[in-house]
Design a protein around this motif. Structure first.
Motif, short mmCIF file in Angstrom:
data_model
loop_
_atom_site.label_atom_id
_atom_site.label_comp_id
_atom_site.label_asym_id
_atom_site.label_seq_id
_atom_site.Cartn_x
_atom_site.Cartn_y
_atom_site.Cartn_z
N UNK A 1 -60.39 11.58 13.20
CA UNK A 1 -60.50 12.41 14.51
C UNK A 1 -61.85 11.95 15.06
N UNK A 2 -63.16 11.70 14.42
CA UNK A 2 -64.22 11.32 15.04
C UNK A 2 -64.26 10.20 15.78
N UNK A 3 -63.27 8.86 15.17
CA UNK A 3 -63.22 7.75 15.81
C UNK A 3 -62.34 7.78 17.12
N UNK A 4 -61.50 8.77 16.80
CA UNK A 4 -60.77 8.74 18.45
C UNK A 4 -61.40 9.52 19.50
N UNK A 5 -62.26 10.49 19.16
CA UNK A 5 -63.03 11.48 19.97
C UNK A 5 -64.32 10.46 20.66
N UNK A 6 -64.70 9.57 19.73
CA UNK A 6 -65.62 8.71 20.19
C UNK A 6 -65.15 7.54 20.96
N UNK A 7 -64.06 7.28 20.87
CA UNK A 7 -63.26 6.31 21.83
C UNK A 7 -63.23 6.83 23.02
N UNK A 8 -62.68 8.14 23.05
CA UNK A 8 -62.24 8.60 24.19
C UNK A 8 -63.49 8.98 25.02
N UNK A 9 -64.83 9.38 24.39
CA UNK A 9 -65.94 9.56 25.16
C UNK A 9 -66.37 8.20 25.74
N UNK A 10 -66.27 7.17 25.07
CA UNK A 10 -67.09 5.73 25.51
C UNK A 10 -66.28 4.90 26.42
N UNK A 11 -64.76 5.56 26.58
CA UNK A 11 -64.11 4.62 27.36
C UNK A 11 -63.26 5.32 28.50
N UNK A 12 -62.95 4.84 29.44
CA UNK A 12 -62.00 5.65 30.51
C UNK A 12 -60.87 5.05 30.81
N UNK A 13 -60.32 4.44 29.63
CA UNK A 13 -58.80 4.15 29.74
C UNK A 13 -57.94 5.42 29.68
N UNK A 14 -56.69 5.01 30.10
CA UNK A 14 -55.45 6.18 30.42
C UNK A 14 -54.84 6.28 29.16
N UNK A 15 -55.00 5.31 28.04
CA UNK A 15 -54.16 5.42 27.09
C UNK A 15 -54.41 4.14 26.19
N UNK A 16 -54.00 4.11 24.76
CA UNK A 16 -54.58 3.24 23.86
C UNK A 16 -53.16 2.86 23.13
N UNK A 17 -53.15 1.60 22.92
CA UNK A 17 -51.98 0.84 21.98
C UNK A 17 -52.46 1.07 20.58
N UNK A 18 -51.46 1.52 19.55
CA UNK A 18 -51.36 1.87 18.32
C UNK A 18 -50.91 0.58 17.62
N UNK A 19 -51.61 0.09 16.58
CA UNK A 19 -51.19 -1.17 15.90
C UNK A 19 -51.21 -0.71 14.45
N UNK A 20 -50.44 -1.72 13.33
CA UNK A 20 -50.57 -1.48 12.17
C UNK A 20 -51.59 -1.44 11.63
N UNK A 21 -52.68 -2.62 11.85
CA UNK A 21 -54.03 -2.47 11.24
C UNK A 21 -54.68 -3.62 12.39
N UNK A 22 -56.05 -3.65 12.38
CA UNK A 22 -56.66 -4.41 13.34
C UNK A 22 -56.73 -6.15 13.09
N UNK A 23 -56.24 -6.20 11.84
CA UNK A 23 -56.03 -7.55 11.12
C UNK A 23 -54.82 -8.19 11.85
N UNK A 24 -53.68 -7.37 11.56
CA UNK A 24 -52.41 -7.83 11.97
C UNK A 24 -52.19 -7.82 13.34
N UNK A 25 -52.82 -6.72 13.84
CA UNK A 25 -52.26 -6.38 15.32
C UNK A 25 -50.81 -6.23 15.70
#
Length: 760
Positions: free
Chosen positions: A619-643
């Motif tokens: 939850x903290x990662x999500x809130x930080x991401x929302x606070x630090x960026x102004x994007x309207x949405x985020x893609x969800x991936x399996x993992x950052x390695x596989x993308x």
């Protein structure tokens, strides 16, 4: 769909998303709606109603009421738009005449209404009656002479300034969105953009009041464009009564498309033209169902206006005309010339007005809107008063220019030298030599034409309600009447010329100058707005001139061709780009050979794409991401390695879901893991409660490969109304293309500054 447990994972983990979260799926101000999501939600709603209607009679009745709600909304829009248009017409008529005098028997009567009731009016002086007095007669007891003229002149200017000052002050204080014509913004809203308050109750009220004041002030503007805005405000108001429309932005836009048709229907008394205008000019998404409903709304609005009868002539419009002479093939040449003039005027107006509006935005001028309105009103009133053709309201001017000269006409334009031996029917008066009144009128019309051309460029776009249809038609009607009188006199004096010989015999009624005014009006309006089909239909509904469709079509097509040769954008598209609204015009062609990989973010020099993982983000990662960026949405991936792409989640939905979870679900803390997967693992007793957000995840975001041509991508954005599109290669996420990226790229390809076109 399966049970909630199956969707959100098994076990006794609580998933607060079993209950809908308030406001999830809604949009923030100045954002674009997701057409696909709205369409999908409406389909689900329909399916739910259909399945429930089989359960009981009550549910079946509720289903019927839901189906009928659309027609009820159209009925209400038509009634309210027609009523408001009637009230506006009556108020404008009275306040325009108030600048010149007052009715003693009933001060709320206009000049015409005042003399209707008088028994002392003669036919020759039908505009004069004892009950109506000019201000000079009332104050100093005389209507002629220098002192009376100066007093009338002074009061005319003062009334104009008072009306304009009231209009701009009300707009500035109570409803800043009530200024302008409103059509560029409505086009943008119908394309899926959210501008909260633009169609609100305050805007409706202030626009209606200030429209009357602005038109009555005598400025070179019309009420037709703003009436479309007023009707759309009515549509927005009534769509809020039914959850079917209030909770679905795509469905709401269907109502607004129909409301725009009702607006044009009452503005011009042209119900069919209104439907075609909505289809051709303002609507982005126009299904067949909306066509029928638009037709119904336009019909009800026109019927309501006809019941009010604001012009007292049992017509829906002020300039209904009947011509008694057919047109001839040889006349197509001057009609096409008027089309060329209309196209050139349209180009001049669009370029001049946009340059002035750009200057207003970028200089100190924009900081003093009240001063600007007062200055333009003062110049308009001072220059307009001495010329009888600019002193009267523009609608009355057009009406006179359209009129055919019958035996009973007392206008200066009909001051022809009559043959004393003439014994012909009243309707069929032959062409006659022009008298001194006609020549004097031609000089005054020429001066009025120059004045209207210049002042309209500076008037449109000020901080008051201002339509463009009537001033454009006035410019064309003046030019057309001048050309018409010229052709008429040429045919009379040179009837033996080869071009006149075959169809114009001496003593025949060959040329109708009023028809040229009508064709010129259509040409100039077409040159400014680039309308074609709807324009011709509006013109023949407006004038009743069904026989003259071919001249109108010739002029409208010519004006569009000529104007398009200098630039494809009409005035409304130019104002959309000036304001930087994210509008993808269906008419624009994209012919460049670029690929999705050239436009997508991130570029090679930029940091990697910001993504969420399906089962390892807290939850903290999500809130930080929302606070630090102004994007309207985020893609969800399996993992950052596989993308490997799983789906897409909206920023607003994430915020609302986490906020709601913290309030309703015990144990959700900053270190809680957010799961976007179906079968979330059981949390150990010692670890914090996990949070499952699969229900807010869009599992089928629109994707293209990196080698998709941008021509195809632009087409997809236009036709599906996308907000964003993900770029993949073999299922692996590479980047994202948003609507703004597409607009930037199109501007870049057109050698424009890509940053200057985006809404701030």
């Amino acid at each position: 769909m399966g049970s909630t447990g199956e969707i959100n994972g098994s076990g006794n983990l609580m998933d607060f998303l079993d209950e809908p979260i308030p406001d999830v799926g809604t949009y923030e101000d100045f954002h674009t709606i997701d057409w696909l999501r709205e369409k999908s939600r409406d389909t689900d709603r329909h399916r739910k109603i259909a399945s429930k209607s089989k359960e009981s009679i009550w549910e079946f009745i509720k289903g019927l009421l839901d189906a009928w709600s659309g027609w009820v909304v159209m009925l209400l829009i038509g009634l309210m738009a027609g009523t408001l248009a009637g009230v506006i017409d009556l108020a404008v008529d009275w306040m325009t005449d108030l600048k010149e005098g007052v009715c003693l028997s009933a001060f709320w009567y206009s000049h015409e209404q005042c003399c209707w009731t008088s028994n002392e009016t003669t036919f020759d002086d039908r505009d004069k009656c004892p009950q109506w007095q000019k201000w000079s007669e009332l104050m100093v007891g005389r209507s002629e002479g220098a002192s009376a003229y100066v007093l009338n002149y002074f009061l005319y200017v003062m009334w104009a300034l008072t009306f304009a000052f009231l209009a701009v002050s009300l707009v500035r204080v109570f409803a800043p969105y009530a200024c302008g014509s409103g059509i560029p913004e409505i086009k943008t809203i119908l394309s899926g953009f959210i501008i909260r308050g633009y169609l609100g109750k305050w805007t409706l009220l202030i626009k209606t009041v200030t429209l009357v004041l602005a038109v009555s002030s005598g400025l070179s503007l019309g009420k037709e464009g703003p009436l479309v805005h007023v009707a759309c405000c009515c549509g927005n108001l009534f769509s809020g009564l039914f959850s079917k429309y209030s909770k679905n932005e795509a469905k709401r836009r269907e109502v607004l498309s129909a409301a725009a048709a009702a607006g044009v229907s009452v503005a011009f008394g042209a119900p069919i033209g209104g439907v075609l205008f909505s289809l051709e000019e303002v609507s982005y998404y126009f299904p067949l169902k909306t066509l029928w409903r638009s037709f119904f709304a336009a019909l009800v609005a026109a019927f309501t206006l006809r019941s009010i009868n604001p012009f007292g002539n049992s017509r829906l419009v002020l300039f209904y005309v009947e011509y008694h002479t057919p047109w001839y093939m040889a006349e197509l040449f001057p009609f096409i010339l008027l089309g060329v003039f209309g196209g050139l005027w349209g180009t001049l107006f669009v370029r001049g007005n946009i340059a002035w509006c750009h200057r207003r935005k970028t200089t100190l001028l924009g900081k003093y809107p009240v001063l600007e309105v007062i200055a333009v009103t003062a110049i308009t009133a001072i220059v307009a008063f001495p010329n009888p053709y600019t002193r009267r309201s523009t609608s009355e001017l057009i009406s006179e220019l359209f009129n055919d000269c019958g035996a009973l006409e007392s206008s200066q334009l009909c001051d022809y030298i009559n043959d004393s031996n003439m014994t012909r029917p009243i309707d069929d008066i032959p062409d006659r030599p022009a008298g001194p009144g006609v020549y004097a009128a031609l000089w005054q019309l020429a001066l009025a034409l120059i004045f209207k051309i210049v002042i309209t460029i500076f008037t449109f776009g000020m901080k008051i309600p201002s339509g463009l249809f009537i001033p454009s038609m006035a410019v064309g009607a003046i030019a057309g009447r001048i050309v018409g009188i010229g052709v008429e006199q040429m045919a009379y004096h040179h009837h033996d010329w080869i071009i006149f010989k075959n169809w114009c015999r001496p003593g025949a009624d060959c040329v109708t100058p009023g028809l040229y005014a009508m064709v010129g009006a259509a040409a100039c309006l077409g040159g400014v707005t680039r309308m074609t089909v709807s324009l011709v239909v509006i013109m023949f509904e407006l004038t009743g001139g069904l026989e003259y469709i071919v001249p109108l079509m010739a002029a409208a097509v010519t004006s569009k061709w000529v104007a398009d040769a200098f630039g494809k954008e009409g005035i409304y598209e130019s104002h959309i780009h000036l304001n930087g609204y994210p509008f993808l015009d269906v008419k624009d062609e994209f012919t460049h050979r670029t690929l999705a990989t050239d436009v997508m973010r991130p570029r090679r020099s930029e940091p990697p794409l910001v993504v969420l993982t399906q089962d390892s983000t807290t939850v903290e990662d999500v809130e930080t991401l929302i606070k630090d960026t102004d994007y309207n949405g985020f893609p969800v991936v399996v993992s950052k390695e596989s993308e490997r792409l799983i789906g897409f989640v909206q920023r607003r939905d994430l915020l609302l879901a986490i906020k709601s979870a913290r309030q309703k679900q015990d144990g959700v803390v900053s270190s809680s893991v957010v799961y976007f997967i179906e079968d979330a693992p059981q949390s150990p007793a010692s670890s914090p409660q996990s949070l499952k957000l699969r229900r807010i995840l869009n599992l089928c975001p629109f994707t293209v490969t990196d080698h998709t041509p941008m021509e195809t991508v632009v087409d997809i954005f236009r036709k599906l109304g996308l907000r964003q599109c993900l770029v993949t290669r073999s299922g692996r996420l590479l980047g994202i293309i948003t609507k703004k990226d597409v607009l930037r790229h199109m501007a870049q390809m057109a050698n424009q500054d890509p940053e200057s076109i985006l809404f701030n």
